[in-house]
Design an enzyme around this catalytic site. Structure first.
Site, PDB file in Angstrom:
ATOM      1  N   CYS A 138     -20.782  43.546  31.739  1.00  0.00           N
ATOM      2  CA  CYS A 138     -20.720  44.932  31.238  1.00  0.00           C
ATOM      3  C   CYS A 138     -21.929  45.766  31.645  1.00  0.00           C
ATOM      4  CB  CYS A 138     -20.515  44.953  29.731  1.00  0.00           C
ATOM      5  SG  CYS A 138     -21.752  44.063  28.780  1.00  0.00           S
ATOM      6  N   ASP A 382     -16.909  53.183  28.170  1.00  0.00           N
ATOM      7  CA  ASP A 382     -17.019  51.777  27.775  1.00  0.00           C
ATOM      8  C   ASP A 382     -16.427  50.883  28.866  1.00  0.00           C
ATOM      9  OD1 ASP A 382     -17.100  49.338  26.517  1.00  0.00           O
ATOM     10  OD2 ASP A 382     -16.118  49.994  24.678  1.00  0.00           O
ATOM     11  N   HIS A 384     -15.841  47.708  28.585  1.00  0.00           N
ATOM     12  CA  HIS A 384     -15.252  46.505  27.993  1.00  0.00           C
ATOM     13  C   HIS A 384     -13.726  46.577  27.918  1.00  0.00           C
ATOM     14  CE1 HIS A 384     -19.434  46.476  26.599  1.00  0.00           C
ATOM     15  NE2 HIS A 384     -19.313  45.164  26.585  1.00  0.00           N
TER      16      HIS A 384
END
Length: 499
Positions: A138, A382, A384
């Site tokens: 990430c 994000d 993820h």
């Protein structure tokens, strides 16, 4: 609360000492690193020496991959609310969502950012059995988003917006009055992001609304074939194939020189140096350099030496206007275990600057790419979310999975204090303006010590010979004169100094 001076942050080489200490501890199979789940090293000494994983390693890797693909392969859609009376800041631009036109401007600005997430089923990473970065990559993805934003500013027209954003048809955010459970009256919300091809009456009506709205817009929203070709090329540089200059395979390979490998935890400081090396290594960019600040200090003459092409001429030509554009990356620490609230106003002022390209960091155990804020909440992209591999070598490959249709927010007080801030300057004049604007933003902090500083002169002037940000050697632990007296005795495991 202990006060922490970001200018006293100490880095050892490219890798922070905290990472060195962490890497020496025995790790279980699944462990939460500072920015995401990462598989523990499982190779036997003999296998590790020759880089060949044994059958047990392969089995564990497959199980971990399968688990992470399930964990990150689905998401619960939720609408993020914005109020209509406070401006939303996105990378130096302000949007007051009190009209349809302003909401549309914000929508296009956000969707046009390039979104880089976990991917699966890509070619195996060298020295491992991993074919996905789920659970550990990430921070690398956040770093890619920071770099690609710098390249967008560097290469694309200033007013560029992704034209296909207007085809997305699902509302993924809403505008509310402050502290009111009801939607702000009289503010039509343009459609925002969803699978295409739906012909339901509601979505057709929404699509018509977007079409009408887009017709009102100026030429900046019309399709530019040259810009879209460049858009595809830029995204392809971040593809998940080994040849891509800024793809995961290249970044992991560069990380090996700092003792990192696929599956390891990467912090925001080491990622800044990996990005610098990736740009220096590639042949696709000749007029862009990356400078990484040392000890939270930007040495102006080092930037000039990096960017002023006349200095490389023999003899030097002072009248030459040749100047490389530059990305300035500044690793900082904004507190101890948690964010020092004194720095919040300063972070806001930095994100208001046009020269800012964002911040990589996140919240504990969860890396994010911050692009703006509204009131006391950060706006972010994000990484993820696990998506299938896109073959970027194909002509006109789909760009949809590289653009996010769901803006998300997070309170400032949940921000991890360890982060890297990015800036872009196109030329020498812009660099001078950047120094002035950023210095003013830094002075807004209530904290006694600034997040970082600009210093006249070169790093060598302060005893950092041979350790400039563009050398591969370890960074020294020396601060500019006048600051050494501030430093207390520190343990070897400290990455910053309590004052």
């Amino acid at each position: 609360m202990n006060s922490v001076s970001p200018s006293a942050v100490q880095y050892v080489g490219v890798v922070m000492q905290e990472e060195l200490v962490e890497s020496r501890r025995p790790q279980p199979l699944e462990r939460q690193g500072s920015f995401g789940l990462r598989p523990a090293p499982t190779t036997e000494p003999g296998r590790e020496a020759n880089g060949e994983p044994d059958e047990l390693d392969k089995l564990k890797s497959k199980l971990m991959t399968a688990w992470n693909n399930v964990k990150y392969g689905w998401t619960v859609k939720s609408k993020t609310s914005f109020n209509k009376t406070s401006p939303v800041i996105v990378l130096g631009n302000s949007y007051l969502l009190n009209s349809e036109d302003e909401v549309e401007r914000f929508r296009l600005a956000f969707v046009s950012r390039i979104w880089l997430t976990y991917r699966r089923e890509f070619p195996q990473l060298d020295g491992s059995t991993l074919t996905t970065d789920c659970g550990w990559g990430c921070m690398l993805r956040s770093g890619q988003m920071l770099l690609v934003q710098g390249l967008l500013v560097h290469m694309m027209p200033r007013d560029w917006a992704w034209p296909d954003a207007q085809q997305l048809t699902e509302v993924d955010f809403e505008v509310f009055r402050p502290r009111s459970p009801a939607r702000a009256g009289g503010v039509p919300i343009p459609s925002f992001g969803s699978p295409r091809g739906s012909n339901t009456p509601e979505k057709s009506q929404a699509s018509d609304q977007v079409s009408k709205c887009s017709q009102k817009k100026g030429p900046e929203y019309r399709r530019d074939s040259q810009a879209e070709t460049l858009h595809h090329k830029l995204v392809s540089w971040f593809g998940d194939q080994p040849p891509a200059p800024f793809g995961l395979h290249q970044l992991v390979d560069i990380g090996k020189s700092s003792g990192k490998k696929a599956g390891d935890w990467y912090g925001p400081s080491i990622v800044a140096h990996i990005l610098r090396k990736a740009v220096a290594k590639t042949s696709v960019l000749h007029n862009l350099a990356v400078y990484v600040a040392q000890d939270c200090t930007v040495y102006k003459e080092d930037v000039v030496h990096l960017c002023d092409l006349s200095l490389s001429q023999t003899p030097p030509d002072p009248s030459s206007q040749a100047w490389k554009s530059v990305l300035i990356l500044v690793p900082v620490r904004l507190g101890g275990e948690v964010l020092n609230p004194s720095y919040i106003e300063c972070v806001k002022n930095i994100l208001k600057l046009e020269c800012c390209i964002g911040i990589i960091g996140g919240k504990p155990k969860h890396s994010l790419y911050f692009v703006g804020f509204q009131d006391e909440q950060l706006l972010y992209l994000d990484p993820h979310y696990c998506q299938p591999l896109v073959d970027v070598s194909q002509v006109n490959f789909s760009l949809e999975s590289f653009h996010c249709s769901s803006p998300k927010k997070m309170p400032f007080n949940r921000m991890d204090p360890s982060c890297t801030i990015g800036f872009y300057a196109k030329n020498k004049k812009d660099f001078a303006s950047l120094c002035s604007a950023v210095s003013e933003a830094l002075s807004s902090s209530k904290e006694k010590y600034p997040i970082f500083t600009f210093v006249e002169g070169k790093s060598q002037d302060f005893g950092l010979e041979g350790h400039g940000s563009n050398n591969s050697g370890p960074a020294a632990h020396i601060l500019p004169p006048g600051r050494q007296g501030m430093m207390n005795n520190r343990r070897n495991s400290d990455e910053f100094v309590f004052l």
